[in-house]
Design a protein around this motif. Structure first.
Motif, short mmCIF file in Angstrom:
data_model
loop_
_atom_site.label_atom_id
_atom_site.label_comp_id
_atom_site.label_asym_id
_atom_site.label_seq_id
_atom_site.Cartn_x
_atom_site.Cartn_y
_atom_site.Cartn_z
N GLN A 23 -9.82 -4.35 1.92
CA GLN A 23 -8.59 -3.65 2.27
C GLN A 23 -8.91 -2.24 2.77
OE1 GLN A 23 -5.48 -4.36 -0.99
NE2 GLN A 23 -7.36 -4.99 -2.01
N ARG A 79 -11.51 -3.15 -3.70
CA ARG A 79 -10.69 -3.09 -2.49
C ARG A 79 -11.54 -3.24 -1.23
NH1 ARG A 79 -5.49 -1.29 -2.35
NH2 ARG A 79 -5.90 -0.40 -0.28
N ASP A 102 0.81 -1.21 0.00
CA ASP A 102 0.00 0.00 0.00
C ASP A 102 0.85 1.26 0.00
OD1 ASP A 102 -2.49 -1.12 -0.28
OD2 ASP A 102 -3.01 -1.03 1.85
N GLU A 115 0.21 3.95 -2.90
CA GLU A 115 -0.16 5.32 -2.54
C GLU A 115 0.84 6.33 -3.10
OE1 GLU A 115 -0.53 4.99 1.67
OE2 GLU A 115 -2.32 3.70 1.52
N GLY A 118 -5.39 2.69 -2.04
CA GLY A 118 -4.47 2.02 -2.95
C GLY A 118 -3.90 2.94 -4.00
#
Length: 241
Positions: free
Chosen positions: A205, A202, A42, A46, A209
């Motif tokens: 999660q 996602r 991540d 990012e 992302g």
């Protein structure tokens, strides 16, 4: 509002139909091996989102694969590791290797029986041909950032799409904009009064992302965790369940 109220699905591609987060991370592996301490997936995604979004604002007319080459350079500089120009170019070309989500092709084949399918994507035309081959469906229209000269979430991309579809007699009210990214797609779709369907890839999660934080939650008309779930819901809507 029902899924059967629409006759046209306009799709984001990368993150929705193509697993771009896996493609991005795999494409950066050679660079990441040089980064110490190691970054989480991540953290990588990012950072990529931040540099990609910035570059798209500054060079909106640049082809996506060329823009990704610059993103690679910016990432290497941020992480303090060496890179070569050839590596940058190779990363830009890695789009052709980005995999489709396992359910995308089958879901699209089913939905093609009931809707016109349109792509509105932040990509260049050459790169999309490789993704299209993985999706195994004939889209009724393909509109790319290269065609338009800007990148979503720019309103120009949605203006262009609505103009071109309108010329074919497709009304805005008949369009369901289908995408994963709240930042690139759902917020501007709200601004244009488009109904929207969130494919929340996602869902298991945290964070956003490879997309930027949208800042606020846009209005969503439908939400599914996969394209397979979307196709199943349409089948149930047809059968009246």
């Amino acid at each position: 509002m029902k899924l059967t109220d629409f006759d046209t699905l306009t799709f984001d591609c990368y993150g929705t139909l193509i697993d771009w987060e896996t493609g991005i991370f795999d494409g950066l592996r050679a660079l990441l091996h040089r980064v110490k301490p190691a970054l989480t997936r991540d953290q990588v995604l990012e950072a990529h989102a931040r540099h990609e979004s910035s570059q798209q604002r500054y060079t909106p007319g640049k082809r996506y694969q060329a823009l990704l080459a610059i993103v690679y350079k910016r990432l290497a500089e941020e992480w303090g590791v060496s890179y070569t120009h050839d590596e940058c170019i190779a990363y830009g070309r890695s789009i052709r290797d980005w995999p489709a989500f396992a359910d995308s092709a089958d879901a699209l084949r089913y939905l093609k029986q009931h809707y016109k399918l349109v792509i509105l994507s932040n990509v260049d035309n050459e790169s999309f041909t490789y993704s299209n081959a993985k999706l195994r469906v004939e889209f009724d229209a393909i509109m790319t950032a290269e065609d338009i000269g800007s990148y979503k979430p720019s309103p120009r991309n949605f203006e262009y799409m609505l103009e071109k579809l309108g010329e074919r007699g497709i009304r805005k009210e008949a369009i369901l904009h289908t995408a994963e990214s709240l930042f690139h797609d759902h917020k501007p779709a709200n601004e244009f009064g488009l109904a929207s369907c969130w494919i929340y890839r996602r869902h298991s999660q945290t964070g956003f992302g490879a997309t930027m934080d949208p800042g606020s939650q846009p209005k969503i008309d439908f939400r599914f965790d996969s394209m397979a779930d979307f196709a199943k819901a349409h089948q149930e809507a047809l059968s009246g369940k």
